[in-house]
Design a protein around this motif. Structure first.
Motif, PDB file in Angstrom:
ATOM      1  N   LYS A 107      11.896  19.204  11.246  1.00 42.86           N
ATOM      2  CA  LYS A 107      11.935  17.764  11.944  1.00 42.86           C
ATOM      3  C   LYS A 107      10.749  17.189  12.111  1.00 42.86           C
ATOM      4  CE  LYS A 107      13.705  16.810  16.654  1.00 42.86           C
ATOM      5  NZ  LYS A 107      14.312  17.235  17.830  1.00 42.86           N
ATOM      6  N   ASN A 108       9.621  17.722  11.983  1.00 41.85           N
ATOM      7  CA  ASN A 108       8.360  16.935  12.056  1.00 41.85           C
ATOM      8  C   ASN A 108       8.239  15.987  10.482  1.00 41.85           C
ATOM      9  OD1 ASN A 108       7.756  17.786  14.514  1.00 41.85           O
ATOM     10  ND2 ASN A 108       6.469  19.325  13.694  1.00 41.85           N
ATOM     11  N   ASP A 109       8.792  16.435   9.456  1.00 44.25           N
ATOM     12  CA  ASP A 109       8.747  15.544   8.349  1.00 44.25           C
ATOM     13  C   ASP A 109       9.368  14.451   8.484  1.00 44.25           C
ATOM     14  OD1 ASP A 109       7.308  17.845   7.445  1.00 44.25           O
ATOM     15  OD2 ASP A 109       8.909  18.928   6.488  1.00 44.25           O
ATOM     16  N   VAL A 110      10.689  14.641   9.131  1.00 43.16           N
ATOM     17  CA  VAL A 110      11.461  13.110   9.120  1.00 43.16           C
ATOM     18  C   VAL A 110      11.246  12.356  10.399  1.00 43.16           C
ATOM     19  CG1 VAL A 110      13.345  14.292   7.627  1.00 43.16           C
ATOM     20  CG2 VAL A 110      13.234  14.520  10.063  1.00 43.16           C
ATOM     21  N   ASP A 111      10.188  12.724  11.247  1.00 39.94           N
ATOM     22  CA  ASP A 111       9.715  11.770  12.397  1.00 39.94           C
ATOM     23  C   ASP A 111       9.175  10.664  11.875  1.00 39.94           C
ATOM     24  OD1 ASP A 111       9.031  11.142  14.925  1.00 39.94           O
ATOM     25  OD2 ASP A 111       7.212  12.379  15.071  1.00 39.94           O
ATOM     26  N   TRP A 112       9.799   9.501  12.207  1.00 45.27           N
ATOM     27  CA  TRP A 112       9.617   8.201  11.684  1.00 45.27           C
ATOM     28  C   TRP A 112       8.903   7.278  12.487  1.00 45.27           C
ATOM     29  CZ3 TRP A 112      11.648   4.174  14.355  1.00 45.27           C
ATOM     30  CH2 TRP A 112      12.803   4.438  15.231  1.00 45.27           C
TER      31      TRP A 112
ATOM     32  N   GLN B 253       0.876  -1.023   0.027  1.00 42.71           N
ATOM     33  CA  GLN B 253       0.144  -0.031  -0.039  1.00 42.71           C
ATOM     34  C   GLN B 253       0.945   1.303   0.025  1.00 42.71           C
ATOM     35  OE1 GLN B 253      -2.709  -0.252   3.409  1.00 42.71           O
ATOM     36  NE2 GLN B 253      -3.651  -1.857   2.537  1.00 42.71           N
ATOM     37  N   ASN B 254       0.352   2.264  -0.635  1.00 38.39           N
ATOM     38  CA  ASN B 254       0.702   3.633  -0.704  1.00 38.39           C
ATOM     39  C   ASN B 254       1.288   3.986   0.778  1.00 38.39           C
ATOM     40  OD1 ASN B 254       1.085   3.274  -3.274  1.00 38.39           O
ATOM     41  ND2 ASN B 254      -0.996   4.848  -3.511  1.00 38.39           N
ATOM     42  N   GLY B 255       2.441   4.694   0.981  1.00 43.37           N
ATOM     43  CA  GLY B 255       2.838   5.310   2.146  1.00 43.37           C
ATOM     44  C   GLY B 255       3.278   4.444   3.434  1.00 43.37           C
ATOM     45  N   SER B 256       3.421   3.073   3.274  1.00 37.98           N
ATOM     46  CA  SER B 256       3.426   1.976   4.100  1.00 37.98           C
ATOM     47  C   SER B 256       4.965   1.827   4.017  1.00 37.98           C
ATOM     48  CB  SER B 256       2.832   0.702   4.007  1.00 37.98           C
ATOM     49  OG  SER B 256       2.944   0.218   2.557  1.00 37.98           O
ATOM     50  N   LEU B 257       5.354   1.078   5.259  1.00 38.57           N
ATOM     51  CA  LEU B 257       6.819   0.638   5.560  1.00 38.57           C
ATOM     52  C   LEU B 257       6.958  -0.341   4.424  1.00 38.57           C
ATOM     53  CD1 LEU B 257       9.591   0.325   6.951  1.00 38.57           C
ATOM     54  CD2 LEU B 257       8.458  -1.159   8.425  1.00 38.57           C
ATOM     55  N   GLU B 258       6.049  -1.520   4.005  1.00 39.55           N
ATOM     56  CA  GLU B 258       6.478  -2.408   3.178  1.00 39.55           C
ATOM     57  C   GLU B 258       6.730  -1.835   1.484  1.00 39.55           C
ATOM     58  OE1 GLU B 258       3.947  -2.112   5.093  1.00 39.55           O
ATOM     59  OE2 GLU B 258       3.155  -4.249   5.841  1.00 39.55           O
TER      60      GLU B 258
ATOM     61  N   VAL C   1       4.752   3.742  15.089  1.00 37.94           N
ATOM     62  CA  VAL C   1       3.842   3.237  16.170  1.00 37.94           C
ATOM     63  C   VAL C   1       2.282   3.217  15.723  1.00 37.94           C
ATOM     64  CG1 VAL C   1       2.986   3.787  18.225  1.00 37.94           C
ATOM     65  CG2 VAL C   1       5.532   3.985  17.804  1.00 37.94           C
ATOM     66  N   LYS C   2       1.784   4.327  14.814  1.00 37.32           N
ATOM     67  CA  LYS C   2       0.522   4.307  14.210  1.00 37.32           C
ATOM     68  C   LYS C   2       0.218   3.046  13.416  1.00 37.32           C
ATOM     69  CE  LYS C   2      -2.831   7.281  11.890  1.00 37.32           C
ATOM     70  NZ  LYS C   2      -3.277   6.040  11.132  1.00 37.32           N
ATOM     71  N   MET C   3       1.435   2.691  12.545  1.00 39.98           N
ATOM     72  CA  MET C   3       1.191   1.453  11.739  1.00 39.98           C
ATOM     73  C   MET C   3       1.099   0.266  12.562  1.00 39.98           C
ATOM     74  SD  MET C   3       3.535   2.478   8.406  1.00 39.98           S
ATOM     75  CE  MET C   3       3.408   3.782   7.398  1.00 39.98           C
ATOM     76  N   GLU C   4       1.849   0.401  13.683  1.00 41.06           N
ATOM     77  CA  GLU C   4       1.762  -1.029  14.351  1.00 41.06           C
ATOM     78  C   GLU C   4       0.411  -1.346  15.092  1.00 41.06           C
ATOM     79  OE1 GLU C   4       6.768  -1.435  15.273  1.00 41.06           O
ATOM     80  OE2 GLU C   4       5.204  -0.448  16.743  1.00 41.06           O
ATOM     81  N   VAL C   5      -0.272  -0.023  15.538  1.00 42.37           N
ATOM     82  CA  VAL C   5      -1.356  -0.052  16.406  1.00 42.37           C
ATOM     83  C   VAL C   5      -2.355  -0.412  15.355  1.00 42.37           C
ATOM     84  CG1 VAL C   5      -2.994   1.193  17.472  1.00 42.37           C
ATOM     85  CG2 VAL C   5      -0.610   1.654  18.136  1.00 42.37           C
ATOM     86  N   ASP C   6      -2.237   0.110  14.209  1.00 49.06           N
ATOM     87  CA  ASP C   6      -3.466  -0.321  13.395  1.00 49.06           C
ATOM     88  C   ASP C   6      -3.310  -1.756  12.852  1.00 49.06           C
ATOM     89  OD1 ASP C   6      -4.108   2.322  13.553  1.00 49.06           O
ATOM     90  OD2 ASP C   6      -3.119   2.835  11.564  1.00 49.06           O
ATOM     91  N   TYR C   7      -2.098  -2.206  12.625  1.00 47.47           N
ATOM     92  CA  TYR C   7      -1.956  -3.675  12.297  1.00 47.47           C
ATOM     93  C   TYR C   7      -2.128  -4.812  13.578  1.00 47.47           C
ATOM     94  CZ  TYR C   7       0.608  -8.031  10.995  1.00 47.47           C
ATOM     95  OH  TYR C   7       0.790  -9.223  10.941  1.00 47.47           O
TER      96      TYR C   7
ATOM     97  N   LEU D  20       4.901  -6.329  11.965  1.00 44.96           N
ATOM     98  CA  LEU D  20       5.635  -6.156  13.250  1.00 44.96           C
ATOM     99  C   LEU D  20       7.073  -6.648  12.835  1.00 44.96           C
ATOM    100  CD1 LEU D  20       3.168  -7.404  15.848  1.00 44.96           C
ATOM    101  CD2 LEU D  20       3.585  -5.060  15.141  1.00 44.96           C
ATOM    102  N   MET D  21       7.381  -7.743  12.083  1.00 47.45           N
ATOM    103  CA  MET D  21       8.646  -8.256  11.879  1.00 47.45           C
ATOM    104  C   MET D  21       9.530  -7.171  11.011  1.00 47.45           C
ATOM    105  SD  MET D  21       9.842 -11.621   9.625  1.00 47.45           S
ATOM    106  CE  MET D  21       9.194 -10.832   8.165  1.00 47.45           C
ATOM    107  N   PHE D  22       8.823  -6.545  10.116  1.00 48.27           N
ATOM    108  CA  PHE D  22       9.660  -5.669   9.339  1.00 48.27           C
ATOM    109  C   PHE D  22       9.662  -4.301  10.126  1.00 48.27           C
ATOM    110  CE2 PHE D  22       7.732  -8.378   5.836  1.00 48.27           C
ATOM    111  CZ  PHE D  22       8.695  -8.495   5.131  1.00 48.27           C
ATOM    112  N   SER D  23       8.886  -4.048  11.000  1.00 46.88           N
ATOM    113  CA  SER D  23       9.059  -2.902  11.868  1.00 46.88           C
ATOM    114  C   SER D  23      10.151  -2.765  12.683  1.00 46.88           C
ATOM    115  CB  SER D  23       7.835  -2.462  12.614  1.00 46.88           C
ATOM    116  OG  SER D  23       7.351  -3.387  13.349  1.00 46.88           O
TER     117      SER D  23
END
Length: 481
Positions: free
Chosen positions: A413-418, A361-366, A423-429, A461-464
């Motif tokens: 600084k807020n633009d490069v806050d990973w 998906q767009n914008g995801s870590l994968e 954390v939001k992706m992990e909670v949604d997952y 969670l493994m990739f994060s």
């Protein structure tokens, strides 16, 4: 008696000795005894005309099966690929003809027949061991009378019940012509994305979404899937021209202003332009798309091409400000991809099982992992100063103010806050997995089906965890100072 041979002037004294002589010559040739032995045995016989056929001898000591095998494994794979392309083309053409003359009534009837056929097949599979009783002879009500046996109202026009077949066919065709629509014109720009049985709603681009039936929506999506399959097969066969034509057609049908298209045709088209070294076509593509479209295949490819145009080719119209602005938009779309490109040496040591990720998906870590483990990473590494430029921009943003200023081309600084995004992706997952587990328990699925579904899903969670490990390694060596 005169034979054909005697008429041509030849002798027909063909006896047993000549049969034996011919048989011996054949046996000698098969056994490979040589021509000298054959001539010695048949010196007393008249010489016959030399045969034009020459025996093929296997040279080099190869085995007969190897000598006669014309196709190797590569040719066999090419033949399979060619047959697969032909099959997909036929399916796509059949769908195209249906969509160009879409008749809702006929499609509902066809769908109903398919459902009945499928139910019958399922019932036969369930009752496979039960033998069906043979039906007796059908009654007269099923007979189809022909010729003089037909009733009068089917033959004579003076009967009040008579219906002219020609007029009826003409009337049916006239009614059908009013129902027929061309789905490529009706759904163009939103092909395969319209909610079925919905009312007309205004779109972001200013148009209106036309309500379509569920059957038409499914047919449109099937056409897009078949077209994408045909394009990918042509890419594998190195037929880039046909693949490009198909991808451009899909992008045009889905609409350039669509934020959530049904396929990834625009991403595949961008990758094809980068591989074929067509920067002008790639530039035209990303300029037509929405500025907030968050696919890394589009955004970071645009950054790379703009950097090359500004810093290497020194082209007119490309400056450091334009390249920095595109970089800012790309980082906001997917900050994980920016870190991965800037510090690819460290992340390549950490990440594993990257080949399992496809069409993320767009914008995801994968999607960031998929992009940085594709052929696009070679373009970044092979471009002089591109990786160092992104790395310096990230480090500079980490030491800047949290809020954005007036300059939109600079990262803050807020633009490069990973961390917050991860954390939001992990909670949604975790929430999605918990909901899926509850649905499985309610449906009481079998263990085999649960294991099959679990194998298909990627473990975020493994990739994060791998990404966190890479960031910790970079912090330990002082890469952000």
């Amino acid at each position: 008696a005169k034979t054909k041979r005697s008429k041509r002037g030849g002798s027909d004294n063909w006896g047993r000795d000549k049969h034996d002589a011919r048989l011996n010559r054949k046996l000698d040739k098969l056994n490979g005894d040589g021509n000298d032995q054959v001539e010695a045995e048949h010196d007393d016989e008249p010489l016959s005309a030399p045969s034009k056929k020459k025996s093929k001898k296997i040279k080099g000591g190869y085995d007969r099966s190897v000598h006669l095998s014309h196709d190797n494994s590569e040719k066999k794979q090419q033949s399979k690929l060619r047959l697969h392309i032909s099959k997909v083309k036929r399916e796509t053409q059949a769908l195209r003809e249906r969509l160009e003359a879409w008749d809702e009534v006929d499609e509902k009837r066809r769908h109903h027949e398919q459902v009945l056929k499928q139910r019958k097949e399922e019932e036969e599979q369930r009752n496979g061991n039960i033998k069906k009783k043979k039906r007796g002879r059908l009654g007269p009500e099923t007979w189809k009378l022909r010729g003089a046996a037909r009733p009068a109202w089917e033959v004579y026009d003076f009967d009040t019940r008579y219906v002219c077949p020609h007029l009826k066919a003409h009337e049916d065709a006239r009614v059908r012509a009013k129902r027929i629509i061309n789905a490529f014109h009706v759904c163009k720009g939103h092909f395969g994305q319209i909610t079925p049985d919905s009312e007309k709603t205004d779109d972001v681009s200013g148009g209106s979404l036309v309500a379509v039936s569920e059957l038409l929506l499914h047919a449109c999506q099937s056409f897009l899937s078949s077209s994408m399959q045909c394009a990918l097969l042509n890419l594998d066969a190195k037929k880039f021209k046909y693949a490009r034509q198909i991808l451009m057609e899909v992008v045009e049908l889905e609409g350039e202003s669509a934020h959530t298209p049904f396929t990834d045709a625009r991403c595949r088209l961008m990758r094809l332009c980068i591989e074929a070294n067509r920067p002008d076509s790639a530039r035209k593509l990303w300029e037509r798309l929405p500025s907030d479209y968050s696919s890394v295949w589009i955004r970071f490819s645009a950054v790379l091409l703009e950097y090359v145009s500004w810093n290497i080719l020194k082209e007119e119209g490309s400056t450091k400000e334009t390249a920095s602005k595109l970089l800012c938009e790309a980082v906001k779309a997917n900050v994980f991809c920016a870190y991965y490109i800037a510090f690819h040496g460290t992340f390549c040591q950490v990440f594993e099982y990257t080949e399992d990720i496809e069409d993320a998906q767009n914008g995801s870590l994968e999607q960031a992992i998929e992009y940085c483990n594709s052929e696009q990473m070679g373009s970044w590494v092979g471009t002089e100063g591109a990786v160092e430029w992104i790395r310096s921009a990230i480090v500079q943003a980490l030491h800047s103010s949290p809020q954005s200023g007036s300059d939109e081309s600079l990262l803050v600084k807020n633009d490069v806050d990973w961390l917050s995004r991860l954390v939001k992706m992990e909670v949604d997952y975790e929430a999605t997995e918990a909901k899926r587990g509850n649905d499985v328990n309610e449906d009481s699925c079998s263990v085999d089906e649960e294991e099959t579904d679990g194998d298909k899903e990627l473990d975020l969670l493994m990739f994060s965890g791998m990404f966190r490990t890479g960031m910790d390694m970079l912090s330990d060596i002082g890469a952000f100072t």
